[in-house]
Scaffold this active site. Structure first.
Site, mmCIF file in Angstrom:
data_model
loop_
_atom_site.group_PDB
_atom_site.id
_atom_site.type_symbol
_atom_site.label_atom_id
_atom_site.label_comp_id
_atom_site.label_asym_id
_atom_site.label_seq_id
_atom_site.Cartn_x
_atom_site.Cartn_y
_atom_site.Cartn_z
ATOM 1 N N HIS A 1 -5.289 -3.195 -2.961
ATOM 2 C CA HIS A 1 -4.812 -1.955 -3.871
ATOM 3 C C HIS A 1 -4.760 -2.345 -5.515
ATOM 4 C CE1 HIS A 1 -3.886 1.300 -0.827
ATOM 5 N NE2 HIS A 1 -3.679 0.154 -0.282
ATOM 6 N N LYS B 1 -11.280 1.430 -2.472
ATOM 7 C CA LYS B 1 -10.318 1.971 -3.428
ATOM 8 C C LYS B 1 -10.485 1.944 -4.929
ATOM 9 C CE LYS B 1 -7.198 0.528 0.284
ATOM 10 N NZ LYS B 1 -7.502 1.758 1.021
ATOM 11 N N SER C 1 0.720 -1.356 0.036
ATOM 12 C CA SER C 1 0.095 0.105 0.050
ATOM 13 C C SER C 1 0.805 1.404 -0.046
ATOM 14 C CB SER C 1 -0.994 -0.107 1.226
ATOM 15 O OG SER C 1 -0.191 -0.269 2.446
#
Ligand code: PLP
Length: 427
Positions: A215, A246, A187
Site C-alpha cells: 500500500h 494498487k 491495509s
C-alpha cells in the site's frame, strides 16, 4: 429409514463468519457488487457514484498512457504467457520491469510475480526448519500464509509494538536464523508500521527485516519508495514485497532485495515456479504506471492532501476516523499519512446500514469485518485517489454528514470508544 448417523459432507458449510451471518440477516448486500470505476467515480447498478473504495491510489489504472501500453503489449504478445517463468513464460518485458523495480527501490535485484499475494507466498522458500519468523498480528493474510507455508517457527508480536517484538527476539533461540515481517502501511486502517523501532530491534538481534509495501510503495516518502523511505529507514530493510495492483495501475507483484536472495527465490519458491507468469498487458501497464508515478509526484502529493483533509472533516463530524492514537502504540508514532481512512463502526448491521446510506447518497465505500479486522469490530474503509476532485471529496464528506443527521437508533459509528484494529487472533 432415515440414516440415523449421516456422514459429514465436506460441502455442508455454515455461513462463513458471525460478521457475514449478521450482514446477511440484513437486506444489504455489499459484496461482489459489479461496478465499473474510472477517474474517482464508479457506475454501480447503472448509477454514477463517487468511488471511495478503490486502491488505485494514484489514479493510473485507467490513465490513457497506461491502457495504451497494455493494449500495445496485448497486440504484440497476446493475452498470456501460458506458463511459468522458468520454462516458457519469460518475455523481455519481465526482465525490463524487474530492472525498473530494482532501480526504483535501489535494490540489487527484483523478481516480478503474478500477484502481490504470490510475492508473499514466495517468502515461504526463505523460512526453513529451525528459523524463526516474527510477524505483526495485523499483517496481511498473504504474509501470514507465506509464513505458514514455510517451515520456520512463527512468533506473533503485538500490532505495531516493537517493545514486544524486542522481547520475543531476545527470548528466541540464538542459533535460529531470524526474520521480522511486517506490512509497511497496514491495509485496513492505513496506519504505518513503526519501522525505525522495528528495524532497530531486528538489527539488535541479528534478524532480517522484510516489509510488504503493497500500500505504500509508489505513494509515501520523498521519492515514493514507501513507508520505510518516509520513516528514514529504507536502507535498513532487507527485502521488500509489493504489488502492482494498487499504486501501479495493473496487477502483479514483486520481491526486491539482494541478488542472491532473489535468485534463490526464482529457483525455489513454489509460488513462482509453479504458476503462469505475469501476462503481457499487465507487465506493460505496470511499467508505464511505474514510470508515470516517478515522473508525476503531484499524484501522491494530491492524494495524501485530499485524504488528510477528508480525515479531518470526518473527525469533525464526530466519526472515529482514525488514527486511533493508541493503535500504532509506540510513542511518537506518526499518524496514518495515507489515502486509507478507517471509519470505525462496531456492530455489523450498523456497518452495512451506514454503507448502504453512503451508497444511496452517491458514494461507494467498503464495509469490512473480521477476519480483515479484529473480531467484534468493523469499519467503513474509505480510500481516495489522485484523480478525485475537491467536489468528490465534498460529496464523500456530505454523505457521511447526512448519515449523521439521519435519525436512527443510536448511530454506533459516532462517538464510539476507540477500538484498536490490531487483530488479536491469527487471520
Ligand atoms: C498488504 C497487502 N499485501 C499483499 C496484497 C496482495 O496483493 P495482490 O492484490 O496483488 O495479490 C494485498 C492486497 O490487498 C495487501 O493489502
Amino acid at each position: 429409514m432415515p440414516d440415523s448417523n449421516p456422514r459429514p459432507d465436506l460441502f455442508d458449510k455454515a455461513p462463513a463468519s458471525p460478521f457475514l451471518r449478521a450482514v446477511h440477516a440484513t437486506p444489504v448486500r455489499p459484496y461482489y457488487r459489479p461496478l465499473r470505476a474510472r477517474d474517482g467515480e464508479a457506475v454501480v447498478d447503472g448509477r454514477k457514484v463517487v468511488m471511495a473504495g478503490c486502491n488505485d491510489y494514484l489514479g493510473l489504472a485507467t490513465d490513457p498512457r497506461v491502457t495504451a501500453a497494455a493494449a500495445t503489449a496485448l497486440q504484440t504478445y497476446g493475452t498470456s504467457c501460458s506458463g511459468a517463468r522458468t520454462l516458457n513464460g519469460t518475455l523481455p518485458l519481465h526482465g525490463e520491469l524487474e530492472a525498473a523495480v530494482a532501480d526504483f527501490l535501489g535494490t540489487e535485484d527484483a523478481a516480478v510475480v503474478t500477484t502481490g499475494f504470490q510475492a508473499n507466498l514466495a517468502l515461504a522458500a526463505l523460512f526453513g526448519p529451525g528459523d524463526a519468523v516474527f510477524s505483526d498480528t495485523a499483517n496481511h493474510a498473504s504474509l501470514i500464509d507465506g509464513i505458514r507455508l514455510g517451515a520456520a517457527h512463527r512468533l506473533r508480536y503485538r500490532h505495531a509494538d516493537p517493545a514486544h517484538l524486542d522481547r520475543l527476539l531476545a527470548d528466541a533461540d540464538p542459533a535460529a536464523a531470524k526474520a521480522v515481517v511486517t506490512d509497511g502501511m497496514f491495509s485496513m486502517d492505513g496506519a504505518l508500521a513503526p519501522l525505525p523501532a522495528v528495524t532497530a530491534a531486528a538489527r539488535r538481534h541479528g534478524a532480517r527485516t522484510l516489509v510488504d509495501g503493497a500500500h505504500d510503495i509508489g505513494l509515501l516518502g520523498p521519492a515514493g519508495r514507501g513507508a520505510a523511505e518516509l520513516l528514514g529507514v529504507h536502507e535498513q530493510v532487507d527485502l521488500f514485497t509489493g504489488t502492482f495492483s494498487k499504486c501501479f495501475g495493473s496487477t502483479g507483484g514483486f520481491l526486491a532485495g539482494p541478488a542472491r536472495v532473489i535468485t534463490h527465490l526464482r529457483y525455489t519458491a513454489r509460488a513462482i515456479l509453479f504458476s503462469a507468469s505475469m501476462p503481457p498487458p499487465a507487465l506493460a501497464a505496470a511499467m508505464s504506471a511505474l514510470e508515470i508515478s516517478i515522473d508525476e509526484p503531484w499524484r501522491r502529493h494530491r492524494v495524501l492532501d485530499l485524504a488528510s483533509r477528508l480525515r479531518t472533516r470526518l473527525t469533525a463530524l464526530g466519526y472515529d476516523a482514525g488514527p486511533a492514537p493508541a493503535d500504532p502504540a509506540p510513542p511518537g508514532a506518526p499518524p496514518p499519512p495515507g489515502p486509507v481512512i478507517a471509519v470505525r463502526t462496531g456492530d455489523p448491521a450498523d456497518c452495512v446500514r451506514l454503507w448502504q446510506h453512503l451508497l444511496d447518497a452517491g458514494v461507494y465505500t467498503n464495509p469490512v469485518g473480521p477476519p480483515a479486522v479484529p473480531e467484534g469490530s468493523s469499519i467503513i474503509r474509505v480510500t481516495l485517489q489522485a484523480t478525485h476532485t475537491d467536489t468528490h471529496v465534498d460529496r464523500i464528506a456530505e454523505a457521511f454528514a447526512t448519515a449523521r443527521r439521519t435519525p436512527r437508533p443510536a448511530d454506533p459509528a459516532l462517538a464510539r470508544p476507540r477500538q484498536p484494529l490490531a487483530p488479536e487472533t491469527a487471520r
